[in-house]
Scaffold this active site. Sequence first.
Site, PDB file in Angstrom:
ATOM      1  N   SER A  26       0.836  -1.208   0.000  1.00  0.00           N
ATOM      2  CA  SER A  26       0.000   0.000   0.000  1.00  0.00           C
ATOM      3  C   SER A  26       0.870   1.256   0.000  1.00  0.00           C
ATOM      4  O   SER A  26       0.350   2.370  -0.098  1.00  0.00           O
ATOM      5  CB  SER A  26      -0.953   0.008   1.196  1.00  0.00           C
ATOM      6  OG  SER A  26      -0.259  -0.221   2.401  1.00  0.00           O
ATOM      7  N   ASN A 113      -2.283  -3.051  12.988  1.00  0.00           N
ATOM      8  CA  ASN A 113      -3.747  -2.964  12.899  1.00  0.00           C
ATOM      9  C   ASN A 113      -4.300  -1.762  13.667  1.00  0.00           C
ATOM     10  O   ASN A 113      -5.157  -1.035  13.163  1.00  0.00           O
ATOM     11  CB  ASN A 113      -4.389  -4.258  13.404  1.00  0.00           C
ATOM     12  CG  ASN A 113      -3.972  -5.456  12.568  1.00  0.00           C
ATOM     13  OD1 ASN A 113      -3.384  -5.281  11.498  1.00  0.00           O
ATOM     14  ND2 ASN A 113      -4.236  -6.659  13.047  1.00  0.00           N
ATOM     15  N   THR A 158     -40.989  23.723 -12.161  1.00  0.00           N
ATOM     16  CA  THR A 158     -41.189  22.341 -11.727  1.00  0.00           C
ATOM     17  C   THR A 158     -41.286  21.546 -13.030  1.00  0.00           C
ATOM     18  O   THR A 158     -41.781  22.074 -14.041  1.00  0.00           O
ATOM     19  CB  THR A 158     -42.476  22.157 -10.898  1.00  0.00           C
ATOM     20  OG1 THR A 158     -43.590  22.466 -11.738  1.00  0.00           O
ATOM     21  CG2 THR A 158     -42.516  23.060  -9.674  1.00  0.00           C
ATOM     22  N   HIS A 159     -40.780  20.341 -13.030  1.00  0.00           N
ATOM     23  CA  HIS A 159     -40.709  19.526 -14.256  1.00  0.00           C
ATOM     24  C   HIS A 159     -39.921  20.250 -15.355  1.00  0.00           C
ATOM     25  O   HIS A 159     -40.146  20.007 -16.534  1.00  0.00           O
ATOM     26  CB  HIS A 159     -42.101  19.164 -14.794  1.00  0.00           C
ATOM     27  CG  HIS A 159     -43.033  18.635 -13.749  1.00  0.00           C
ATOM     28  ND1 HIS A 159     -43.160  17.297 -13.459  1.00  0.00           N
ATOM     29  CD2 HIS A 159     -43.868  19.286 -12.892  1.00  0.00           C
ATOM     30  CE1 HIS A 159     -44.043  17.137 -12.489  1.00  0.00           C
ATOM     31  NE2 HIS A 159     -44.486  18.322 -12.119  1.00  0.00           N
ATOM     32  N   SER A 280     -13.585  25.643 -27.742  1.00  0.00           N
ATOM     33  CA  SER A 280     -13.595  24.420 -28.531  1.00  0.00           C
ATOM     34  C   SER A 280     -12.419  24.467 -29.491  1.00  0.00           C
ATOM     35  O   SER A 280     -12.042  25.534 -29.976  1.00  0.00           O
ATOM     36  CB  SER A 280     -14.907  24.331 -29.307  1.00  0.00           C
ATOM     37  OG  SER A 280     -14.738  23.540 -30.466  1.00  0.00           O
ATOM     38  N   LYS A 286     -17.423  28.866 -29.589  1.00  0.00           N
ATOM     39  CA  LYS A 286     -17.863  28.175 -28.385  1.00  0.00           C
ATOM     40  C   LYS A 286     -17.212  28.678 -27.109  1.00  0.00           C
ATOM     41  O   LYS A 286     -16.042  28.997 -27.073  1.00  0.00           O
ATOM     42  CB  LYS A 286     -17.540  26.684 -28.522  1.00  0.00           C
ATOM     43  CG  LYS A 286     -18.375  25.986 -29.579  1.00  0.00           C
ATOM     44  CD  LYS A 286     -19.703  25.566 -29.032  1.00  0.00           C
ATOM     45  CE  LYS A 286     -19.506  24.294 -28.238  1.00  0.00           C
ATOM     46  NZ  LYS A 286     -20.775  23.739 -27.810  1.00  0.00           N
ATOM     47  N   ASN A 288     -17.534  26.981 -23.372  1.00  0.00           N
ATOM     48  CA  ASN A 288     -18.170  25.839 -22.709  1.00  0.00           C
ATOM     49  C   ASN A 288     -18.030  25.894 -21.186  1.00  0.00           C
ATOM     50  O   ASN A 288     -16.976  26.254 -20.676  1.00  0.00           O
ATOM     51  CB  ASN A 288     -17.539  24.537 -23.209  1.00  0.00           C
ATOM     52  CG  ASN A 288     -17.768  24.325 -24.696  1.00  0.00           C
ATOM     53  OD1 ASN A 288     -18.806  24.717 -25.228  1.00  0.00           O
ATOM     54  ND2 ASN A 288     -16.802  23.730 -25.353  1.00  0.00           N
ATOM     55  N   GLU A 293     -19.444  21.127 -15.759  1.00  0.00           N
ATOM     56  CA  GLU A 293     -19.716  19.761 -16.237  1.00  0.00           C
ATOM     57  C   GLU A 293     -18.834  18.745 -15.519  1.00  0.00           C
ATOM     58  O   GLU A 293     -19.269  17.642 -15.176  1.00  0.00           O
ATOM     59  CB  GLU A 293     -19.470  19.676 -17.743  1.00  0.00           C
ATOM     60  CG  GLU A 293     -20.468  20.485 -18.573  1.00  0.00           C
ATOM     61  CD  GLU A 293     -19.988  20.622 -20.008  1.00  0.00           C
ATOM     62  OE1 GLU A 293     -19.976  19.615 -20.724  1.00  0.00           O
ATOM     63  OE2 GLU A 293     -19.604  21.730 -20.413  1.00  0.00           O
ATOM     64  N   TYR A 320      -9.106  -7.541  11.872  1.00  0.00           N
ATOM     65  CA  TYR A 320      -8.475  -6.985  10.670  1.00  0.00           C
ATOM     66  C   TYR A 320      -8.385  -8.033   9.571  1.00  0.00           C
ATOM     67  O   TYR A 320      -8.090  -9.212   9.813  1.00  0.00           O
ATOM     68  CB  TYR A 320      -7.057  -6.466  10.992  1.00  0.00           C
ATOM     69  CG  TYR A 320      -6.373  -5.899   9.749  1.00  0.00           C
ATOM     70  CD1 TYR A 320      -6.595  -4.589   9.342  1.00  0.00           C
ATOM     71  CD2 TYR A 320      -5.549  -6.704   8.971  1.00  0.00           C
ATOM     72  CE1 TYR A 320      -6.009  -4.084   8.190  1.00  0.00           C
ATOM     73  CE2 TYR A 320      -4.943  -6.202   7.811  1.00  0.00           C
ATOM     74  CZ  TYR A 320      -5.180  -4.897   7.431  1.00  0.00           C
ATOM     75  OH  TYR A 320      -4.612  -4.400   6.289  1.00  0.00           O
ATOM     76  N   GLN A 325      -7.094  -2.795   3.593  1.00  0.00           N
ATOM     77  CA  GLN A 325      -6.095  -1.920   2.988  1.00  0.00           C
ATOM     78  C   GLN A 325      -6.702  -1.129   1.818  1.00  0.00           C
ATOM     79  O   GLN A 325      -6.202  -0.078   1.439  1.00  0.00           O
ATOM     80  CB  GLN A 325      -4.913  -2.762   2.511  1.00  0.00           C
ATOM     81  CG  GLN A 325      -3.785  -1.975   1.884  1.00  0.00           C
ATOM     82  CD  GLN A 325      -2.526  -2.804   1.741  1.00  0.00           C
ATOM     83  OE1 GLN A 325      -1.861  -3.091   2.709  1.00  0.00           O
ATOM     84  NE2 GLN A 325      -2.213  -3.222   0.520  1.00  0.00           N
ATOM     85  N   LYS A 328      -8.328   3.098   1.670  1.00  0.00           N
ATOM     86  CA  LYS A 328      -7.715   4.437   1.638  1.00  0.00           C
ATOM     87  C   LYS A 328      -7.885   5.193   0.320  1.00  0.00           C
ATOM     88  O   LYS A 328      -8.201   6.386   0.308  1.00  0.00           O
ATOM     89  CB  LYS A 328      -6.226   4.339   1.960  1.00  0.00           C
ATOM     90  CG  LYS A 328      -5.967   3.912   3.391  1.00  0.00           C
ATOM     91  CD  LYS A 328      -4.529   3.543   3.602  1.00  0.00           C
ATOM     92  CE  LYS A 328      -4.395   2.567   4.745  1.00  0.00           C
ATOM     93  NZ  LYS A 328      -5.129   1.286   4.558  1.00  0.00           N
TER      94      LYS A 328
END
Length: 474
Positions: A26, A113, A158-159, A280, A286, A288, A293, A320, A325, A328
């Site tokens: 690790s 541990n 709404t919607h 772009s 463009k 963006n 996003e 353990y 491991q 993390k």
Amino acid sequence: MTSNKALWGGRFEQQTETSLQAFGASLPFDRRLWYCDILGSKAHAHMLGAQGIIPATDAQEIADGLDAIAAQIEAGDFVFDLVDEDIHMSIERALTAAIGDAGRRLHTGRSRNDQVATDFRLFCKAQAEALALRVNELRGVLIEVACDHPSVVMPGYTHLQKAQPLLFAHHLLAYYWMLARDFKRLVAAQDAADELPLGSAALAGTSYPLNRRQVADELGFAAVTANSLDAVSNRDFALDLLYACSVTMLHLSRLCEELILWSSSEFGFITLSDAYSTGSSIMPQKKNPDFAELVRGKTGRVFGDLQALLVTLKGLPLAYNKDMQEDKEGVFDAVDTLEASLRAVAGMLATMQVNAETMRAGALGGFMAATDLADFLVAKGMPFRDAHEVVGRIVLQAEKTGRTLQSFSLAELQAFSDVFDAEALAAIDIDKVVARRTTAGGTAPVQVAEQLNQARRQLAADTHLLQGVASATA
Ligand code: ARG
């Protein structure tokens, strides 16, 4: 001791299969815990010395040796060697190489541990706190932008269909309250991590006369864990942090989705700053909303981090298991992603241009005053169903002729019902429609001003709560 043998090599006749060393290690990712590991080891050594379990001079040598290693790591001079499975082995080996026998006494009454559980709790506590502070910065930005635009009217949906007009400040503050709850969740995650596992050893505790309270005090833990098995097996605190990160990302994602929509030419409600947009490679025109996003996109990763740990833990017997491991990397990913996302969103909001006129024009379209016009007729004594029918016919004609409700003259309204009088025009004035929503928490300017005060007071109290708990273990 400079041998390549693992620190647990005594009972082994063969080295680990080389191709599996990297698989089992690790160190490439848990080296990030070095600072927490050194803090924990120093506290353990101080306590071993104070309890007479190791000579006081050894305890001092260990603490000094660990400080020297910390300085080396900080300076970028420390060699992380993959022959060490993890950060705990890596630091212990370097310590022993530097100070000899005293270094070999550090691991008395301790297991990796309880050591890793302690390091990880220190890390999660510090991260939860740092993220809570960042959330508060964003809450502050939302308050400021709301405050700068107290009377901008926009369509509410709404919607995703136009529903009723709102104050833009009211809409922004909706996100303030989400983040206020996220703050609470992060503080709760910090709390969940606030118990010391060290002293639980491998799983059953130890026969050495440890003073766990002393270690807890040195490391700033509120309590020591009550059950050694639970202490080394528990990763709930990491789940709590991942959940808090996930819900915060969810809220940022919804906000970003709106920023993306609002910045489109179809809406045009806001213009993102050039500094928070990209171009772009093929289409010169463009601009963006990439960063909004990306925040939306990265939200999925953070949900995945939570899900991954839930699944990792679900079938594990006590205590353990090496599976743990895997706890993390997801946490590292989630906290880094949330941190970067919070910064990005705060910057986007603080620098965007608010196109008040476009929002207002949007609020006039969509017949959003229709309910208020019907309510006007009801107030004059007409049954609601009849009022609904009358206003429905007005809307139909407005729609066919491409007009707003506000463009109708009194005479035109009276053609649909003689109950209309001069006050009818005021009833559908868009500012009045907004100003009429005076219930507590409603969109009327007087209520939004009250809401802003409430938000400001709450943010000040929450920020105060965090002060003085500063830990530097991130
Ligand atoms: N690298 C391990 C982890 O992150 C440390 C604990 C190892 N303990 C053990 N008994 N193998 O979980």
